[in-house]
Design a protein around this motif. Structure first.
Motif, PDB file in Angstrom:
ATOM      1  N   VAL A   1      47.617 -31.065 -51.145  1.00 59.27           N
ATOM      2  CA  VAL A   1      48.678 -30.163 -50.688  1.00 59.27           C
ATOM      3  C   VAL A   1      48.767 -28.947 -51.615  1.00 59.27           C
ATOM      4  N   GLU A   2      48.728 -29.183 -52.914  1.00 62.33           N
ATOM      5  CA  GLU A   2      48.802 -28.078 -53.875  1.00 62.33           C
ATOM      6  C   GLU A   2      47.614 -27.137 -53.736  1.00 62.33           C
ATOM      7  N   LYS A   3      46.441 -27.693 -53.549  1.00 57.07           N
ATOM      8  CA  LYS A   3      45.223 -26.892 -53.380  1.00 57.07           C
ATOM      9  C   LYS A   3      45.348 -26.008 -52.138  1.00 57.07           C
ATOM     10  N   ILE A   4      45.808 -26.593 -51.049  1.00 54.63           N
ATOM     11  CA  ILE A   4      45.958 -25.847 -49.805  1.00 54.63           C
ATOM     12  C   ILE A   4      47.044 -24.789 -49.941  1.00 54.63           C
ATOM     13  N   LYS A   5      48.157 -25.113 -50.604  1.00 56.12           N
ATOM     14  CA  LYS A   5      49.248 -24.142 -50.796  1.00 56.12           C
ATOM     15  C   LYS A   5      48.779 -22.915 -51.578  1.00 56.12           C
ATOM     16  N   LYS A   6      47.844 -23.118 -52.503  1.00 59.86           N
ATOM     17  CA  LYS A   6      47.314 -21.989 -53.277  1.00 59.86           C
ATOM     18  C   LYS A   6      46.479 -21.061 -52.401  1.00 59.86           C
ATOM     19  N   MET A   7      45.871 -21.615 -51.357  1.00 54.77           N
ATOM     20  CA  MET A   7      45.002 -20.827 -50.489  1.00 54.77           C
ATOM     21  C   MET A   7      45.712 -20.310 -49.239  1.00 54.77           C
ATOM     22  N   VAL A   8      46.843 -20.934 -48.898  1.00 55.80           N
ATOM     23  CA  VAL A   8      47.567 -20.595 -47.670  1.00 55.80           C
ATOM     24  C   VAL A   8      49.001 -20.224 -48.039  1.00 55.80           C
ATOM     25  N   SER A   9      49.323 -18.940 -47.925  1.00 55.40           N
ATOM     26  CA  SER A   9      50.660 -18.497 -48.331  1.00 55.40           C
ATOM     27  C   SER A   9      51.760 -18.949 -47.373  1.00 55.40           C
ATOM     28  N   ASN A  10      51.413 -19.150 -46.103  1.00 57.31           N
ATOM     29  CA  ASN A  10      52.386 -19.615 -45.109  1.00 57.31           C
ATOM     30  C   ASN A  10      52.608 -21.120 -45.335  1.00 57.31           C
ATOM     31  N   ALA A  11      53.794 -21.482 -45.844  1.00 61.22           N
ATOM     32  CA  ALA A  11      54.083 -22.874 -46.217  1.00 61.22           C
ATOM     33  C   ALA A  11      53.983 -23.832 -45.024  1.00 61.22           C
ATOM     34  N   GLU A  12      54.412 -23.373 -43.855  1.00 61.33           N
ATOM     35  CA  GLU A  12      54.353 -24.211 -42.653  1.00 61.33           C
ATOM     36  C   GLU A  12      52.894 -24.497 -42.283  1.00 61.33           C
ATOM     37  N   HIS A  13      52.057 -23.464 -42.359  1.00 63.11           N
ATOM     38  CA  HIS A  13      50.635 -23.644 -42.056  1.00 63.11           C
ATOM     39  C   HIS A  13      49.963 -24.538 -43.102  1.00 63.11           C
ATOM     40  N   ALA A  14      50.310 -24.339 -44.362  1.00 67.02           N
ATOM     41  CA  ALA A  14      49.744 -25.176 -45.430  1.00 67.02           C
ATOM     42  C   ALA A  14      50.081 -26.640 -45.178  1.00 67.02           C
ATOM     43  N   ALA A  15      51.322 -26.909 -44.790  1.00 67.39           N
ATOM     44  CA  ALA A  15      51.762 -28.289 -44.545  1.00 67.39           C
ATOM     45  C   ALA A  15      51.009 -28.912 -43.373  1.00 67.39           C
ATOM     46  N   VAL A  16      50.823 -28.155 -42.295  1.00 66.60           N
ATOM     47  CA  VAL A  16      50.142 -28.717 -41.118  1.00 66.60           C
ATOM     48  C   VAL A  16      48.652 -28.944 -41.405  1.00 66.60           C
ATOM     49  N   ILE A  17      48.042 -28.041 -42.166  1.00 74.25           N
ATOM     50  CA  ILE A  17      46.625 -28.222 -42.520  1.00 74.25           C
ATOM     51  C   ILE A  17      46.468 -29.456 -43.408  1.00 74.25           C
ATOM     52  N   ALA A  18      47.369 -29.632 -44.373  1.00 73.34           N
ATOM     53  CA  ALA A  18      47.323 -30.813 -45.244  1.00 73.34           C
ATOM     54  C   ALA A  18      47.554 -32.085 -44.434  1.00 73.34           C
ATOM     55  N   LYS A  19      48.518 -32.037 -43.516  1.00 68.47           N
ATOM     56  CA  LYS A  19      48.815 -33.220 -42.695  1.00 68.47           C
ATOM     57  C   LYS A  19      47.608 -33.613 -41.844  1.00 68.47           C
ATOM     58  N   ARG A  20      46.965 -32.649 -41.217  1.00 73.51           N
ATOM     59  CA  ARG A  20      45.838 -33.027 -40.367  1.00 73.51           C
ATOM     60  C   ARG A  20      44.659 -33.522 -41.192  1.00 73.51           C
ATOM     61  N   ARG A  21      44.506 -33.029 -42.419  1.00 73.75           N
ATOM     62  CA  ARG A  21      43.460 -33.589 -43.283  1.00 73.75           C
ATOM     63  C   ARG A  21      43.771 -35.051 -43.584  1.00 73.75           C
ATOM     64  N   ASP A  22      45.043 -35.347 -43.875  1.00 76.36           N
ATOM     65  CA  ASP A  22      45.467 -36.730 -44.112  1.00 76.36           C
ATOM     66  C   ASP A  22      45.180 -37.600 -42.900  1.00 76.36           C
ATOM     67  N   VAL A  23      45.535 -37.088 -41.733  1.00 74.72           N
ATOM     68  CA  VAL A  23      45.360 -37.839 -40.491  1.00 74.72           C
ATOM     69  C   VAL A  23      43.881 -38.128 -40.246  1.00 74.72           C
ATOM     70  N   MET A  24      43.037 -37.137 -40.468  1.00 72.78           N
ATOM     71  CA  MET A  24      41.599 -37.338 -40.264  1.00 72.78           C
ATOM     72  C   MET A  24      41.029 -38.319 -41.292  1.00 72.78           C
ATOM     73  N   HIS A  25      41.574 -38.282 -42.504  1.00 72.24           N
ATOM     74  CA  HIS A  25      41.164 -39.233 -43.536  1.00 72.24           C
ATOM     75  C   HIS A  25      41.553 -40.658 -43.102  1.00 72.24           C
ATOM     76  N   ASP A  26      42.741 -40.788 -42.546  1.00 70.61           N
ATOM     77  CA  ASP A  26      43.236 -42.068 -42.035  1.00 70.61           C
ATOM     78  C   ASP A  26      42.322 -42.562 -40.905  1.00 70.61           C
ATOM     79  N   LEU A  27      41.955 -41.649 -40.012  1.00 66.93           N
ATOM     80  CA  LEU A  27      41.060 -41.985 -38.905  1.00 66.93           C
ATOM     81  C   LEU A  27      39.719 -42.480 -39.446  1.00 66.93           C
ATOM     82  N   GLY A  28      39.201 -41.785 -40.446  1.00 69.99           N
ATOM     83  CA  GLY A  28      37.941 -42.190 -41.077  1.00 69.99           C
ATOM     84  C   GLY A  28      38.041 -43.561 -41.721  1.00 69.99           C
TER      85      GLY A  28
END
Length: 150
Positions: A7-34
């Motif tokens: 989440v911190e890594k993504i927040k550094k690259m994505v200034s829009n906090a809402e977008h950073a959160a959704v990108i982090a969440k979908r990475r988590d979800v895909m990791h869970d799927l894997g």
């Protein structure tokens, strides 16, 4: 720890906090799927676990697959955030196709869970698992995902 670092890594690259959160969440979800895929693969390749594990993992995959379309709101793809996300423009250009492939994965996972619960042979389960990989994961990744460089 891994989640907060991501989440911190993504927040550094994505200034829009809402977008950073959704990108982090979908990475988590895909990791869970894997993780569910790995659980099933362990049974198929190493005989680890049993039908209850297959059913649980497949049901988890079905539930996750149904949520995938909602994890990609417009403006959160690689066109906006190259190098942060591999969500190709096709995710938003072909919303119906993206949703269809997600629901196909859900259907294939449900079919695997049902087969595992009805005592299907290991070869039948393996064939159904292979379909999830080819048509579910692969069906989505070929069209809608660009692999990120590590």
């Amino acid at each position: 720890k891994h989640r907060s670092e991501l989440v911190e890594k993504i927040k550094k690259m994505v200034s829009n906090a809402e977008h950073a959160a959704v990108i982090a969440k979908r990475r988590d979800v895909m990791h869970d799927l894997g993780g569910s895929m790995k659980k099933i693969a362990s049974y198929m390749k190493k005989n680890e676990g049993g039908s209850a594990d297959i059913i649980a993992a497949a049901m988890r995959m079905e539930a996750i697959a149904k949520t995938i379309p909602g994890l990609f709101p417009p403006g959160t793809g690689m066109a906006t955030y190259p190098g942060v996300t591999g969500a190709k423009p096709a995710v938003h250009a072909d919303v119906a196709g993206f949703k269809a492939v997600s629901l196909k994965m859900a259907s294939l996972a449900a079919d695997l869970a049902k087969a595992a619960g009805s005592g299907a042979s290991k070869s039948d389960l393996g064939a159904k698992f292979g379909m999830i990989g080819k048509q579910g994961c692969g069906g989505c990744h070929r069209t809608y995902r660009k692999k990120l460089k590590k």
